[in-house]
Design a protein around this motif. Sequence first.
Motif, PDB file in Angstrom:
ATOM      1  N   ILE A 133       0.839  -1.209   0.000  1.00 41.91           N
ATOM      2  CA  ILE A 133       0.000   0.000   0.000  1.00 41.91           C
ATOM      3  C   ILE A 133       0.870   1.255   0.000  1.00 41.91           C
ATOM      4  O   ILE A 133       0.607   2.212  -0.739  1.00 41.91           O
ATOM      5  N   PHE A 134       1.924   1.247   0.807  1.00 41.19           N
ATOM      6  CA  PHE A 134       2.826   2.405   0.874  1.00 41.19           C
ATOM      7  C   PHE A 134       3.517   2.628  -0.477  1.00 41.19           C
ATOM      8  O   PHE A 134       3.661   3.763  -0.938  1.00 41.19           O
ATOM      9  N   THR A 135       3.941   1.536  -1.115  1.00 43.95           N
ATOM     10  CA  THR A 135       4.640   1.625  -2.402  1.00 43.95           C
ATOM     11  C   THR A 135       3.709   2.129  -3.503  1.00 43.95           C
ATOM     12  O   THR A 135       4.150   2.813  -4.433  1.00 43.95           O
ATOM     13  N   MET A 136       2.439   1.800  -3.409  1.00 42.78           N
ATOM     14  CA  MET A 136       1.469   2.199  -4.437  1.00 42.78           C
ATOM     15  C   MET A 136       0.913   3.608  -4.234  1.00 42.78           C
ATOM     16  O   MET A 136       0.432   4.228  -5.182  1.00 42.78           O
ATOM     17  N   THR A 137       0.977   4.120  -3.004  1.00 44.82           N
ATOM     18  CA  THR A 137       0.289   5.387  -2.709  1.00 44.82           C
ATOM     19  C   THR A 137       1.231   6.489  -2.227  1.00 44.82           C
ATOM     20  O   THR A 137       1.479   7.456  -2.943  1.00 44.82           O
ATOM     21  N   VAL A 138       1.760   6.352  -1.028  1.00 39.89           N
ATOM     22  CA  VAL A 138       2.554   7.419  -0.410  1.00 39.89           C
ATOM     23  C   VAL A 138       3.885   7.640  -1.133  1.00 39.89           C
ATOM     24  O   VAL A 138       4.257   8.770  -1.454  1.00 39.89           O
ATOM     25  N   ALA A 139       4.612   6.547  -1.391  1.00 42.35           N
ATOM     26  CA  ALA A 139       5.947   6.674  -1.996  1.00 42.35           C
ATOM     27  C   ALA A 139       5.917   7.388  -3.347  1.00 42.35           C
ATOM     28  O   ALA A 139       6.661   8.355  -3.552  1.00 42.35           O
ATOM     29  N   PRO A 140       5.090   6.962  -4.303  1.00 39.71           N
ATOM     30  CA  PRO A 140       5.085   7.670  -5.592  1.00 39.71           C
ATOM     31  C   PRO A 140       4.580   9.098  -5.489  1.00 39.71           C
ATOM     32  O   PRO A 140       5.043   9.976  -6.225  1.00 39.71           O
ATOM     33  N   ALA A 141       3.641   9.344  -4.580  1.00 39.37           N
ATOM     34  CA  ALA A 141       3.113  10.704  -4.433  1.00 39.37           C
ATOM     35  C   ALA A 141       4.223  11.682  -4.063  1.00 39.37           C
ATOM     36  O   ALA A 141       4.260  12.813  -4.568  1.00 39.37           O
TER      37      ALA A 141
END
Length: 347
Positions: free
Chosen positions: A177-185
């Motif tokens: 979830i972190f890799t798909m949402t927060v990190a790319p943002a």
Amino acid sequence: MQPYNGGNDPQRGGVYSTGHGFCNPYAEPEWKREKKRIRGAGNGIGLASIGYVLVSVGATAAMYAVIGVFNAMRGANIMSIGENAQWAVTLVTYILSLVVPFGIYALCIKIPIGVALPFRKTRADITVGGAFVGLGAGIIASYATSYLEQALGLFGIGITMPELDIPQAFPAKLMYIFTMTVAPAFIEEMVFRGIVMQSLRRFGDMFALVSSALIFGIFHLNLIQMPYAFILGLFIGYFVMRTGSLWVGVIIHFLNNSIATVLTLIEPYCSEEIYLFINLAYSLFAVVCGIIAMCLLLVKYRDMFRFGKTQSVLAPGKRAQYFLTSPALIIAMLIAVVLTAQYIEIL
């Protein structure tokens, strides 16, 4: 009395020209200097893009080697890698592959950190309005991808994208979830709307916006995500320019990725009809809210979607030509073509 003539000595003022004063015949024309600067920027971004691939491959291999050695030391199968370790490698590799090469590029061009990463406070109305416009733009971009997929299908060409299995282990699912949402943002906005776009704005805002969106699209390395990322990159980039802050870009990016991730997570638990209904309902909501937000912004700010005049001495076509024909950028795009080809199949 004859006016002073500096002769062939460029340090003494050059030669006198009636109506223009003293000029240096050895001075390089401004258009040539700008051409060199644009080529330099293209080569720098191209090298950083090549570095992205190299660091990604190198970091992944190095971390899997370390895991293999650790497994061997405790008597386990060296090829045995659990979900948690896999997603830890994926997350760390993703961050390093973008931060390291583009960070080096930023250091080489000596762009001030406040310019490269403008995390400033923004006006609430433009930020909220931009977020809703960004959601609507995401839907438009997804339809553009669908049309491209259908058009290529008519010629017997199928396109796919990397598929990541949803992990079952709780720590791995959190990293997913972190890799798909927060990190790319954060990471992608700092790189593409930050370092890349801000470093190109000296050649004109429109040039910087389109060029950074193009690089952002190519970076995804598959024909399904490329048009989506390019279109969304245009909207995100514009609102970052309009607000002077990366925060609005981070918010738009995070919302679009989070909604896509939620839809992916709930799909196994929904029937096909219910899942289709949820998708259509969200699409309608996002488009309607995006249109309303855009209208409200246009009413309040009449110059909302206008660009200022550029000080560049080169025509837009020339700037694009010199940038896209930079040797390092050409090599980076050829590598992207090769990597993208693995997701293209003849039906």
